[in-house]
Design an enzyme around this catalytic site. Structure first.
Site, PDB file in Angstrom:
ATOM      1  N   PRO A 207       0.820  -1.217   0.000  1.00 35.54           N
ATOM      2  CA  PRO A 207       0.000   0.000   0.000  1.00 35.54           C
ATOM      3  C   PRO A 207       0.857   1.272   0.000  1.00 35.54           C
ATOM      4  O   PRO A 207       1.958   1.279   0.542  1.00 35.54           O
ATOM      5  CB  PRO A 207      -0.791  -0.089   1.302  1.00 35.54           C
ATOM      6  CG  PRO A 207      -0.284  -1.255   2.046  1.00 35.54           C
ATOM      7  CD  PRO A 207       0.565  -2.066   1.159  1.00 35.54           C
ATOM      8  N   GLY A 210       1.947   4.051  -4.787  1.00 34.62           N
ATOM      9  CA  GLY A 210       1.631   4.849  -5.965  1.00 34.62           C
ATOM     10  C   GLY A 210       0.885   4.104  -7.052  1.00 34.62           C
ATOM     11  O   GLY A 210       0.893   4.529  -8.203  1.00 34.62           O
ATOM     12  N   THR A 212      -2.491   3.671  -7.323  1.00 32.81           N
ATOM     13  CA  THR A 212      -3.609   4.507  -7.740  1.00 32.81           C
ATOM     14  C   THR A 212      -3.118   5.695  -8.553  1.00 32.81           C
ATOM     15  O   THR A 212      -3.696   6.049  -9.591  1.00 32.81           O
ATOM     16  CB  THR A 212      -4.371   5.029  -6.516  1.00 32.81           C
ATOM     17  OG1 THR A 212      -4.599   3.950  -5.626  1.00 32.81           O
ATOM     18  CG2 THR A 212      -5.678   5.650  -6.912  1.00 32.81           C
ATOM     19  N   GLU A 428      21.628 -10.784   2.674  1.00 34.01           N
ATOM     20  CA  GLU A 428      21.401 -10.777   1.223  1.00 34.01           C
ATOM     21  C   GLU A 428      22.725 -10.807   0.471  1.00 34.01           C
ATOM     22  O   GLU A 428      22.845 -11.449  -0.573  1.00 34.01           O
ATOM     23  CB  GLU A 428      20.584  -9.554   0.813  1.00 34.01           C
ATOM     24  CG  GLU A 428      19.173  -9.488   1.423  1.00 34.01           C
ATOM     25  CD  GLU A 428      18.338 -10.716   1.127  1.00 34.01           C
ATOM     26  OE1 GLU A 428      18.533 -11.343   0.062  1.00 34.01           O
ATOM     27  OE2 GLU A 428      17.490 -11.074   1.968  1.00 34.01           O
ATOM     28  N   ASP A 503      14.247 -19.310   3.509  1.00 28.36           N
ATOM     29  CA  ASP A 503      15.405 -20.002   2.954  1.00 28.36           C
ATOM     30  C   ASP A 503      15.429 -21.444   3.443  1.00 28.36           C
ATOM     31  O   ASP A 503      15.604 -22.380   2.660  1.00 28.36           O
ATOM     32  CB  ASP A 503      16.709 -19.351   3.440  1.00 28.36           C
ATOM     33  CG  ASP A 503      16.872 -17.935   2.926  1.00 28.36           C
ATOM     34  OD1 ASP A 503      16.115 -17.574   1.997  1.00 28.36           O
ATOM     35  OD2 ASP A 503      17.727 -17.218   3.447  1.00 28.36           O
TER      36      ASP A 503
END
Ligand code: ADP
Length: 609
Positions: A207, A210, A212, A428, A503
């Protein structure tokens, strides 16, 4: 009430009654419905009595003639009174009261039918007036089956004044929808070639990112009307309303075509239809079915493009995603640091700020923020500045605004503390390094520590390989790479975290598949229990306890081996690991080219198996 006693009667009270009865002129006393007494005079008395005059107008209305009438309280009292008068005046003849029941149709009719109807009509009138007439604010009650879409139209409701300029970042998404814009502007160019434009575009992302805004910008760029409503607007407690609203929406859209319909939160109606009938929601299914029917019912040549937003595409019914429906999906993620800077630039333009307030410094301070949060900060900051009677918002105001909004976001679990961010970056980076140096791992596309909607804190994206058979080495390398995240945490911090949940889930599946399905384990042997497990329905194992134990220990051993391998690799490449993690912390997203720049080309190139 409403007893039909002569309209040609003169109402009299008790005293008068006494006088008249005692005068001896009375011919007849008639008690009607035990409620009213009618007193008739002898003809000769009638002539001189004033009654004649009174009842002149009404005379002839009914054949009872002019008379007096009086209301009786209690019947026995009235009878007593008459007999007393008789006893008191033995010389005058006083007739005993006769009784009569008259059925009066008009009375009950008015009483029981017209009267309530009248009240209803009055209520109706009042309610209606309260709601401001047929087009007033409350008139939805009468239009329950109509769609609740808000229309932005050039003529009636103000043009859509959002363009791509107002949408910062999201370059890839913009590029994807550009085709739609171009089609809406010049449909002929496409139809002449027989090209098929996607009918439905699904924007997927958390939410406030952007979605909309982007849909609106498409309408703005193309200069077409824009219908917007939310998936939950269709759903009402009344059966059939949803479907009828969908029909109405499309009818309205057809009248305005070319146009764009935007359905926010489409998951409210588009969830996978009930697998078990126990908790299926028929009304929602009807609504979804109607939507599918309508989508199939028009070709793109009609110029209606459906756009929808959801934050999870995985819960949507597969039927919605089929070709000819929402066949184009665009992912919209939370912005990275560059994206945030661009969004700040858009929103800072509309507010007065001191020169020390720069988009880049704000972007640095707001990891994990979505576009809506950024718009919110800018607004809060100027509100705070205004309350302090300043002419522009300075960094202090922005810091206050930030604190306030971070407070709100922390409650929603959307924010990441700096030390967590550090761990995520190394995690990561660990995946990325393993993937980079392992020969059979899949080629990396990008690695990011921007949190995603579906609860992951960061991810490394790989190019899936097109292959039908996978060799043992490839599976092992992939397991090693998947374990690289946790291994990096262990190597760097000597601690592990819960961040590796998915993972580990993946690795466990892979190990189990290798051992028990693909027959890739020496000790378990070339056996596969795949088919048998399916038939067993999961209740009975198609192998002995001993084999079961063996499978478990072998799975664990394979995983342990790969974990140690990942750790060894990362210890070896510790310098590269730190380099990547630091770069990730500052840039949040790294692409393949960044990795090449930082740690050199991939040793085995993109060599596949
Ligand atoms: P979504 O539909 O994804 O929930 P919205 O499009 O309603 O989010 O975004 C809410 C607000 O956040 C927008 O009105 C806009 O002010 C701001 N916003 C979000 N993303 C961006 C962006 N990429 N560029 C500029 N503003 C944005």
């Amino acid at each position: 009430l409403f007893v039909n006693v002569g309209h040609d009667a003169k109402e009299i009270g008790g005293d008068e009654l006494n006088k008249i009865v005692k005068s001896g002129d009375v011919k007849d006393i008639l008690v009607v419905n035990s409620a009213v007494a009618e007193i008739y005079l002898k003809p000769e008395a009638l002539k001189k009595d004033s009654l004649k005059k009174v009842s002149k107008n009404a005379f002839g209305y009914n054949n009872t003639g002019p008379h007096y009438k009086t209301t009786i309280g209690a019947l026995d009292k009235f009878e007593d009174k008459i007999s007393k008068l008789q006893a008191e005046n033995p010389t005058v003849v006083i007739p005993s009261p006769r009784f009569e029941t008259r059925i009066n149709w008009l009375g009950p009719l008015v009483n029981y039918l017209l009267f309530p109807l009248g009240i209803l009509a009055l209520l109706w009138f009042l309610v209606f007036r309260q709601m401001g007439g047929p087009n007033g604010p409350g008139s939805q009650l009468f239009n329950i089956g109509r769609s609740r879409a808000t229309l932005f139209d050039s003529k009636e409701n103000g043009k859509v004044n959002v363009t791509f300029q107002d949408v910062a970042g999201l370059d890839e998404a913009k590029e994807e929808v550009m085709e739609v814009v171009d089609f809406l502007r010049t449909p002929k160019k496409y139809t002449a070639l027989g090209a098929k434009i996607p009918k439905g575009v699904l924007l997927v992302g958390p939410p406030g990112t952007g979605k909309t805004l982007l849909a609106k910008a498409v309408a703005g760029e193309a200069g077409v009307p824009f219908f917007t409503l939310s998936g939950s607007d269709f759903v009402e407690m009344f059966v059939g309303v949803g479907a009828s609203r969908v029909r109405d929406l499309f009818a309205q859209a057809r009248a305005k075509a070319p146009c764009i319909i935007f359905i926010d939160e489409i998951d409210a109606i588009g969830r996978t239809r009930g697998r078990n009938s126990m908790n299926s929601n028929d009304e929602r299914e009807n609504t979804l079915n109607q939507l599918l029917v309508e989508m199939d019912g028009f070709g793109t040549d009609k110029g209606i493009i459906l756009m929808a937003a959801t934050n999870r595409a995985d819960v949507l019914d597969q039927a919605l995603l089929r070709p000819g429906r929402f066949d184009r999906q665009i992912e919209i993620d939370r912005p990275d640091i560059v994206g945030r800077e661009q969004i700040f630039n858009v929103h800072l333009k509309n507010v007065k700020t001191a020169s020390e307030v720069t988009a880049s410094s704000l972007a640095e301070m707001t990891p994990g923020f979505a576009g809506a949060d950024i718009a919110n900060i800018c607004n809060e900051a100027v509100l705070i500045a205004a309350r302090r009677d300043k002419s522009e918002a300075d960094m202090l105001d922005f810091n206050f605004a930030l604190d306030r909004i971070i407070g709100g976001l922390e409650k929603k679990n959307k924010l990441i503390a700096p030390e967590e961010k550090n761990i995520i970056a190394y995690h990561e980076a660990g995946h990325a390094i393993c993937g980079w140096f392992l020969e059979h791992a899949m080629p990396l596309v990008k690695v990011t520590i921007v949190p995603r909607g579906s609860g992951t804190l960061g991810y490394a994206q790989y190019l899936p390989k097109d292959e039908y058979i996978t060799r043992t080495e490839a599976l092992l390398d992939r397991m090693c790479m998947t374990l690289g995240g946790r291994a990096a945490e262990s190597v760097m911090f000597d601690k592990i975290s819960t961040g590796a949940l998915s993972d580990l889930d993946q690795v466990t599946r892979m190990a189990y598949a290798m051992v028990a399905i693909y027959g890739m384990n020496e000790r378990v042997g070339h056996v596969s229990f795949y088919e048998m497990q399916q038939q067993g329905g999961g209740f009975t194992k198609p192998y002995s306890e001993e084999t079961s134990y063996l499978i478990d220990t072998e799975c664990r051993r394979v995983i342990e081996e790969q974990y140690e391998r990942a750790k060894a690799l990362l210890k070896d490449k510790r310098y590269e690991l730190e380099l990547l993690a630091k770069e990730l912390l500052s840039k949040e997203v790294l692409h393949k080219s960044d990795l090449e720049r930082l740690i050199g080309p991939r040793p085995s190139g993109l060599k596949l198996i």
